[in-house]
Design a protein around this motif. Structure first.
Motif, mmCIF file in Angstrom:
data_model
loop_
_atom_site.group_PDB
_atom_site.id
_atom_site.type_symbol
_atom_site.label_atom_id
_atom_site.label_comp_id
_atom_site.label_asym_id
_atom_site.label_seq_id
_atom_site.Cartn_x
_atom_site.Cartn_y
_atom_site.Cartn_z
ATOM 1 N N ARG A 30 0.851 -1.189 0.000
ATOM 2 C CA ARG A 30 0.000 0.000 0.000
ATOM 3 C C ARG A 30 0.891 1.244 0.000
ATOM 4 N NH1 ARG A 30 -3.940 2.360 4.661
ATOM 5 N NH2 ARG A 30 -2.228 1.579 5.932
ATOM 6 N N VAL A 32 0.559 5.146 0.279
ATOM 7 C CA VAL A 32 -0.389 6.191 0.685
ATOM 8 C C VAL A 32 0.031 7.535 0.103
ATOM 9 C CG1 VAL A 32 -1.331 7.475 2.651
ATOM 10 C CG2 VAL A 32 -1.062 4.981 2.779
ATOM 11 N N PRO A 34 -1.092 11.525 0.497
ATOM 12 C CA PRO A 34 -1.888 12.333 1.432
ATOM 13 C C PRO A 34 -2.749 13.403 0.771
ATOM 14 C CG PRO A 34 0.388 13.045 1.452
ATOM 15 C CD PRO A 34 0.338 11.857 0.547
ATOM 16 N N ASP A 63 -3.280 4.548 -2.303
ATOM 17 C CA ASP A 63 -4.331 4.824 -1.327
ATOM 18 C C ASP A 63 -4.335 6.322 -1.050
ATOM 19 O OD1 ASP A 63 -6.150 4.891 0.722
ATOM 20 O OD2 ASP A 63 -4.980 3.654 2.114
ATOM 21 N N ASN A 64 -5.269 7.046 -1.683
ATOM 22 C CA ASN A 64 -5.362 8.491 -1.500
ATOM 23 C C ASN A 64 -6.059 8.816 -0.181
ATOM 24 O OD1 ASN A 64 -5.600 8.054 -4.718
ATOM 25 N ND2 ASN A 64 -4.519 9.940 -4.257
ATOM 26 N N ARG A 65 -5.359 9.546 0.703
ATOM 27 C CA ARG A 65 -5.884 9.902 2.025
ATOM 28 C C ARG A 65 -5.752 11.405 2.253
ATOM 29 N NH1 ARG A 65 -6.924 5.821 5.876
ATOM 30 N NH2 ARG A 65 -7.161 3.856 4.753
ATOM 31 N N ALA A 73 -2.647 11.772 7.078
ATOM 32 C CA ALA A 73 -2.047 10.582 6.476
ATOM 33 C C ALA A 73 -0.627 10.365 6.990
ATOM 34 C CB ALA A 73 -2.037 10.715 4.956
ATOM 35 N N MET A 76 -0.765 8.811 10.323
ATOM 36 C CA MET A 76 -1.196 7.424 10.203
ATOM 37 C C MET A 76 -0.021 6.513 9.837
ATOM 38 S SD MET A 76 -4.036 5.826 7.580
ATOM 39 C CE MET A 76 -3.009 6.100 6.143
ATOM 40 N N THR A 86 3.416 -0.842 4.009
ATOM 41 C CA THR A 86 2.725 0.444 4.044
ATOM 42 C C THR A 86 3.775 1.531 3.882
ATOM 43 O OG1 THR A 86 1.022 -0.411 5.540
ATOM 44 C CG2 THR A 86 1.206 1.968 5.329
#
Length: 320
Positions: A30, A32, A34, A63-65, A73, A76, A86
């Protein structure tokens, strides 16, 4: 306990780390981002993620956060499992500037293991055509005549587009209202719609609207003109001397991620960066290709933190 017995106890752990690196990754990773899709950070993540997936035989899932200028993000990922599955694509705003403006729970040098720098980009100042300005001088004259009447959009509080906008206000002796959005994409959409009149943006988000005259490109923060927009002058050429500001982007993992895993990823990023097709992909979207060794990141980000702190204090930027 004898030295020989101690050595025998250490050997299984060493073999275990080596085995982890050899098998990594054995499932999807994954990655990410942000910010929402559509901005420069998202583009870099998808480009390098696809290339890493091709080389390592596993999918790198984006994974767009979005939210909070990237702080949510980032916090996280600082708390995520440190197993290499991750990762975070981050940039200088989140890591070196936002901590001066917001209460954050992470320390960039302490809480992350760097994989590698990925790239750097500069900014273009764009205006909605309704302003009827063709260059920076006209914009400054108009903004001085109508102090506080114009908004400038950014991808969030403490992000580079925000900071460059504040630096521009200071250098040009003008007042504009900052309007933060949840990413470059939404900010660019707002300027295209005339909701905000101005924005400092990476080239990825605004190059096509500028080429089709839906936005007016006024100046770039590069030392020299961009080959992608050769008709747009630099800030120095426009009379705003010294406003040469870049964004840098880095691939990170949680701090306790096995060194063998980050070293493996670092080596793959370096191999990818050396390929002509990858370099062409980044350069045609306004990015300079960068790589770095993991151990170079902590002192670098500490120096950047101090630099942006000085800029933020000089510009009088405060949390909103």
């Amino acid at each position: 306990m004898s030295m020989a017995r101690k050595a025998l106890m250490v050997l299984p752990a060493l073999f275990s780390v080596a085995a982890v690196a050899a098998d990594y990754p054995d499932r999807p990773v994954r990655l990410v981002v942000p910010f929402p899709p559509g901005g420069g950070t998202d583009y870099l993540a998808r480009t390098v993620g696809q290339k890493l997936g091709e080389r390592l035989g596993q999918q790198f899932v984006i994974d767009n956060r979005p939210g909070g200028g990237g702080i949510a993000a980032t916090e996280m990922i600082a708390r995520a499992n440190a197993d290499g599955y991750t990762l975070l694509l981050s940039f200088n705003g989140q890591l070196a500037a936002s901590p001066h403006l917001e209460k954050v729970t992470y320390d960039a040098a302490r809480d992350f293991a760097a994989v590698s720098m990925i790239g750097a980009s500069y900014h273009m100042l764009v205006a909605h055509p309704s302003l009827a300005v063709k260059n920076v001088r006209q914009l400054i004259d108009l903004a001085q005549a109508k102090s506080g009447a114009f908004n400038f959009a950014s991808s969030g509080l403490g992000t580079n587009p925000h900071l460059v906008g504040e630096m521009f206000k200071l250098a040009a002796k003008i007042d504009m209202v900052h309007v933060p959005y949840k990413g470059t994409g939404p900010a660019a959409v707002a300027v295209l719609a005339g909701e905000s009149q101005l924005m400092f943006s990476n080239l990825t988000a605004v190059l096509q609207p500028v080429r089709t005259s839906r936005l007016t490109g006024l100046a770039v923060t590069r030392p020299r003109r961009s080959p992608l927009a050769p008709d747009v002058p630099t800030m120095n050429e426009s009379g705003v001397v010294g406003l040469e500001v870049e964004s840098w982007f880095v691939l990170l993992a949680p701090a306790a991620t096995p060194r063998a895993v980050t070293a493996k990823l670092n080596a793959e990023v370096a191999r990818i960066a050396a390929t002509p097709d990858y370099r062409a992909l980044l350069e045609k979207n306004g990015f300079d290709v960068l790589t770095s060794k993991p151990e170079a990141f902590p002192p670098f980000v500490r120096a950047e933190y101090e630099k942006w702190g000085r800029i933020i204090r000089a510009a009088g930027i405060r949390s909103q």
